[in-house]
Design an enzyme around this catalytic site. Structure first.
Site, PDB file in Angstrom:
ATOM      1  N   LYS A  11       3.398 -23.839   7.997  1.00 40.75           N
ATOM      2  CA  LYS A  11       4.599 -24.683   7.848  1.00 40.75           C
ATOM      3  C   LYS A  11       4.903 -25.390   9.155  1.00 40.75           C
ATOM      4  O   LYS A  11       4.505 -24.938  10.240  1.00 40.75           O
ATOM      5  CB  LYS A  11       5.812 -23.865   7.403  1.00 40.75           C
ATOM      6  CG  LYS A  11       6.338 -22.838   8.426  1.00 40.75           C
ATOM      7  CD  LYS A  11       7.408 -23.378   9.367  1.00 40.75           C
ATOM      8  CE  LYS A  11       7.853 -22.336  10.372  1.00 40.75           C
ATOM      9  NZ  LYS A  11       8.004 -22.686  11.726  1.00 40.75           N
ATOM     10  N   PRO A  95      -3.459 -21.735  14.086  1.00 39.03           N
ATOM     11  CA  PRO A  95      -3.313 -21.165  15.428  1.00 39.03           C
ATOM     12  C   PRO A  95      -2.264 -20.048  15.447  1.00 39.03           C
ATOM     13  O   PRO A  95      -1.250 -20.130  14.747  1.00 39.03           O
ATOM     14  CB  PRO A  95      -2.861 -22.361  16.268  1.00 39.03           C
ATOM     15  CG  PRO A  95      -3.310 -23.567  15.523  1.00 39.03           C
ATOM     16  CD  PRO A  95      -3.272 -23.204  14.072  1.00 39.03           C
ATOM     17  N   VAL A  96      -2.544 -19.011  16.234  1.00 40.59           N
ATOM     18  CA  VAL A  96      -1.667 -17.826  16.297  1.00 40.59           C
ATOM     19  C   VAL A  96      -0.536 -18.064  17.307  1.00 40.59           C
ATOM     20  O   VAL A  96      -0.743 -18.701  18.343  1.00 40.59           O
ATOM     21  CB  VAL A  96      -2.509 -16.586  16.695  1.00 40.59           C
ATOM     22  CG1 VAL A  96      -1.630 -15.368  16.896  1.00 40.59           C
ATOM     23  CG2 VAL A  96      -3.570 -16.312  15.632  1.00 40.59           C
ATOM     24  N   ALA A  97       0.639 -17.532  16.981  1.00 35.32           N
ATOM     25  CA  ALA A  97       1.830 -17.656  17.843  1.00 35.32           C
ATOM     26  C   ALA A  97       2.058 -19.107  18.251  1.00 35.32           C
ATOM     27  O   ALA A  97       2.146 -19.440  19.427  1.00 35.32           O
ATOM     28  CB  ALA A  97       1.707 -16.754  19.071  1.00 35.32           C
ATOM     29  N   GLY A  99       4.264 -21.355  16.206  1.00 35.87           N
ATOM     30  CA  GLY A  99       5.408 -21.989  15.546  1.00 35.87           C
ATOM     31  C   GLY A  99       5.038 -22.543  14.187  1.00 35.87           C
ATOM     32  O   GLY A  99       5.728 -23.384  13.625  1.00 35.87           O
ATOM     33  N   GLY A 102       1.989 -18.651  10.746  1.00 34.29           N
ATOM     34  CA  GLY A 102       0.704 -18.189  10.205  1.00 34.29           C
ATOM     35  C   GLY A 102       0.742 -16.754   9.709  1.00 34.29           C
ATOM     36  O   GLY A 102       0.299 -16.468   8.593  1.00 34.29           O
ATOM     37  N   GLY A 103       1.278 -15.855  10.509  1.00 31.51           N
ATOM     38  CA  GLY A 103       1.330 -14.437  10.126  1.00 31.51           C
ATOM     39  C   GLY A 103       2.203 -14.229   8.892  1.00 31.51           C
ATOM     40  O   GLY A 103       1.833 -13.479   7.977  1.00 31.51           O
ATOM     41  N   SER A 104       3.355 -14.902   8.852  1.00 33.31           N
ATOM     42  CA  SER A 104       4.263 -14.780   7.695  1.00 33.31           C
ATOM     43  C   SER A 104       3.591 -15.307   6.434  1.00 33.31           C
ATOM     44  O   SER A 104       3.756 -14.751   5.345  1.00 33.31           O
ATOM     45  CB  SER A 104       5.539 -15.587   7.928  1.00 33.31           C
ATOM     46  OG  SER A 104       6.168 -15.177   9.108  1.00 33.31           O
ATOM     47  N   SER A 105       2.820 -16.373   6.580  1.00 30.84           N
ATOM     48  CA  SER A 105       2.155 -16.951   5.424  1.00 30.84           C
ATOM     49  C   SER A 105       1.042 -16.025   4.914  1.00 30.84           C
ATOM     50  O   SER A 105       0.833 -15.905   3.703  1.00 30.84           O
ATOM     51  CB  SER A 105       1.586 -18.322   5.787  1.00 30.84           C
ATOM     52  OG  SER A 105       1.196 -18.994   4.623  1.00 30.84           O
ATOM     53  N   ASP A 137      10.632 -15.488   7.730  1.00 28.17           N
ATOM     54  CA  ASP A 137       9.927 -16.668   7.200  1.00 28.17           C
ATOM     55  C   ASP A 137       9.110 -16.371   5.940  1.00 28.17           C
ATOM     56  O   ASP A 137       8.625 -17.300   5.292  1.00 28.17           O
ATOM     57  CB  ASP A 137       8.951 -17.227   8.260  1.00 28.17           C
ATOM     58  CG  ASP A 137       9.657 -18.080   9.299  1.00 28.17           C
ATOM     59  OD1 ASP A 137      10.822 -18.445   9.061  1.00 28.17           O
ATOM     60  OD2 ASP A 137       9.030 -18.370  10.332  1.00 28.17           O
TER      61      ASP A 137
HETATM   62  P1  ATP Z   1       6.677 -18.315  13.600  1.00 22.42           P
HETATM   63  O1  ATP Z   1       6.450 -19.748  13.304  1.00 22.42           O
HETATM   64  O2  ATP Z   1       7.208 -17.520  12.407  1.00 22.42           O
HETATM   65  O3  ATP Z   1       7.407 -18.057  14.883  1.00 22.42           O
HETATM   66  P2  ATP Z   1       4.168 -18.015  14.824  1.00 22.42           P
HETATM   67  O4  ATP Z   1       3.304 -19.110  14.323  1.00 22.42           O
HETATM   68  O5  ATP Z   1       4.839 -18.297  16.119  1.00 22.42           O
HETATM   69  O6  ATP Z   1       5.224 -17.644  13.759  1.00 22.42           O
HETATM   70  P3  ATP Z   1       2.220 -15.983  14.201  1.00 22.42           P
HETATM   71  O7  ATP Z   1       0.949 -16.735  14.269  1.00 22.42           O
HETATM   72  O8  ATP Z   1       2.728 -15.638  12.854  1.00 22.42           O
HETATM   73  O9  ATP Z   1       3.344 -16.692  15.061  1.00 22.42           O
HETATM   74  O10 ATP Z   1       1.971 -14.639  15.057  1.00 22.42           O
HETATM   75  C1  ATP Z   1       2.881 -14.103  15.961  1.00 22.42           C
HETATM   76  C2  ATP Z   1       2.428 -12.709  16.392  1.00 22.42           C
HETATM   77  O11 ATP Z   1       2.222 -11.867  15.264  1.00 22.42           O
HETATM   78  C3  ATP Z   1       1.138 -12.699  17.168  1.00 22.42           C
HETATM   79  O12 ATP Z   1       1.422 -12.186  18.432  1.00 22.42           O
HETATM   80  C4  ATP Z   1       0.171 -11.794  16.433  1.00 22.42           C
HETATM   81  O13 ATP Z   1      -0.452 -10.843  17.237  1.00 22.42           O
HETATM   82  C5  ATP Z   1       1.031 -11.087  15.396  1.00 22.42           C
HETATM   83  N1  ATP Z   1       0.381 -11.055  14.060  1.00 22.42           N
HETATM   84  C6  ATP Z   1       0.408 -10.040  13.210  1.00 22.42           C
HETATM   85  N2  ATP Z   1      -0.249 -10.328  12.086  1.00 22.42           N
HETATM   86  C7  ATP Z   1      -0.708 -11.593  12.208  1.00 22.42           C
HETATM   87  C8  ATP Z   1      -1.460 -12.458  11.363  1.00 22.42           C
HETATM   88  N3  ATP Z   1      -1.882 -12.075  10.151  1.00 22.42           N
HETATM   89  N4  ATP Z   1      -1.724 -13.695  11.804  1.00 22.42           N
HETATM   90  C9  ATP Z   1      -1.281 -14.093  13.033  1.00 22.42           C
HETATM   91  N5  ATP Z   1      -0.593 -13.304  13.872  1.00 22.42           N
HETATM   92  C10 ATP Z   1      -0.302 -12.066  13.469  1.00 22.42           C
END
Ligand code: ATP
Length: 293
Positions: A11, A95-97, A99, A102-105, A137
């Site tokens: 998102k 991409p992780v962390a 915004g 990804g994890g919530s999805s 989320d």
């Molecule tokens: P938001 O937009 O809700 O702030 P984000 O995009 O910033 O989310 P995510 O990619 O969801 O962040 O991941 C944040 C943290 O969650 C990471 O530090 C990661 O180690 C942990 N995590 C746990 N499970 C997952 C997963 N399936 N995918 C990504 N990160 C994960």
């Protein structure tokens, strides 16, 4: 059904306002959420021994209960006393962390997939009620499409779909802590707020350009001050034909909105060459109409 394949979509926030910091420390927000066609691939495979396991393509991601996808499976299994388990094969493209939720999805996709695979018969609303226990989320990630999120992000209202357009996504190689951003926001002293209602009105009328003019993210005040590269990417996108460009969530991902594919493609290639960003993608908005996982 012994296996199911799912797409967990990312998102972006087309608008993000923080109205106030509550006495309990939570922030009251007003956000316009939009699903985009950038996704992780998830395969769920039944396990007859009752165990839950997860493998991912990213060695630094947890492969236990700290992974949100694992947590979703565990929660459903415990809530419904399932005898069987599941193996989760997670291939991350989001991409992780960043915004981009990804994890919530991923968690949302696991809830959706297990509901199907184990024929639990849960409605979307029931899945959303379970999902909120994993993260604020997650209910939105189940709902998908264009939506307004209020309260602490859990109160969702479906909005008319965002007009069709191209979305350029760029994540610089920095890590931003969401906690740090909110701690430095001083929400109750903010003088300038984005016009979220005005933006929604333009979106509903299908006015992409005026919608983009009204986009705003109050968290930029904190994140950009600390990481000017975000502003550099925003300006780069605008100079390369974006109708609007903004940071998503607490960052650091920046997105740009384009109505012309040729212009968007050129901006994509130029941005890749610039090395301002670690990950660059060109995609489109995901419109919920008749589409499920
Ligand atoms: P938001 O937009 O809700 O702030 P984000 O995009 O910033 O989310 P995510 O990619 O969801 O962040 O991941 C944040 C943290 O969650 C990471 O530090 C990661 O180690 C942990 N995590 C746990 N499970 C997952 C997963 N399936 N995918 C990504 N990160 C994960």
């Amino acid at each position: 059904m012994n296996e199911i394949q799912l797409r967990a979509l990312a998102k972006i926030n087309l608008g993000l306002d923080v109205l106030r910091r509550r006495e309990d420390g939570y922030h009251e927000v007003k956000m316009v959420m939009q699903t985009i066609r950038l996704f992780d691939k998830i395969r769920l495979i039944k396990r007859t021994d009752g165990e839950i396991s997860i493998e991912t393509n990213l060695p630094y991601l947890p492969n236990n209960e700290h992974n949100l996808a694992y947590r979703a499976a565990d929660l459903l299994k415990k809530n419904f006393e399932l005898k069987e388990g599941v193996h989760i094969r997670l291939f991350k493209y989001i991409p992780v962390a960043a915004g981009l939720a990804g994890g919530s999805s991923d968690a949302a996709a696991v809830l959706f997939g297990m509901n199907r695979m184990y024929q639990l018969g849960l409605t979307l609303e029931e899945l959303m009620q379970i999902g909120v226990k994993i993260g604020a989320d997650v209910p939105y990630c189940l709902m998908r499409g264009t939506a307004l999120a209020e309260g602490i992000g859990e109160r969702l209202t479906r909005l008319p779909a965002c007009p069709d357009c191209y979305v350029l996504i760029a994540k610089p190689s920095i890590n931003v802590s969401t906690k740090m951003v909110y701690e430095n926001l001083h929400a109750n002293e903010l003088k300038i707020h984005p016009d979220i209602d005005g933006m929604i009105a333009e979106m509903a009328k299908g006015n992409l350009e005026t919608m983009c003019d009204k986009m705003g993210n109050v968290l930029e005040t904190v994140t950009i001050t600390q990481y000017p590269i975000i502003d550099t990417i925003k300006n780069f996108m605008k100079e390369h034909g974006a109708l609007g460009s903004m940071m998503s969530g607490s960052g650091p991902t920046v997105f740009g909105i384009y109505n012309d594919l040729t212009v968007a493609k050129q901006a994509y290639f130029d941005l890749k060459m610039s090395h301002f960003a670690q990950n660059v993608y060109l995609t489109t908005m995901f419109n919920i109409k008749g589409r499920r996982y």
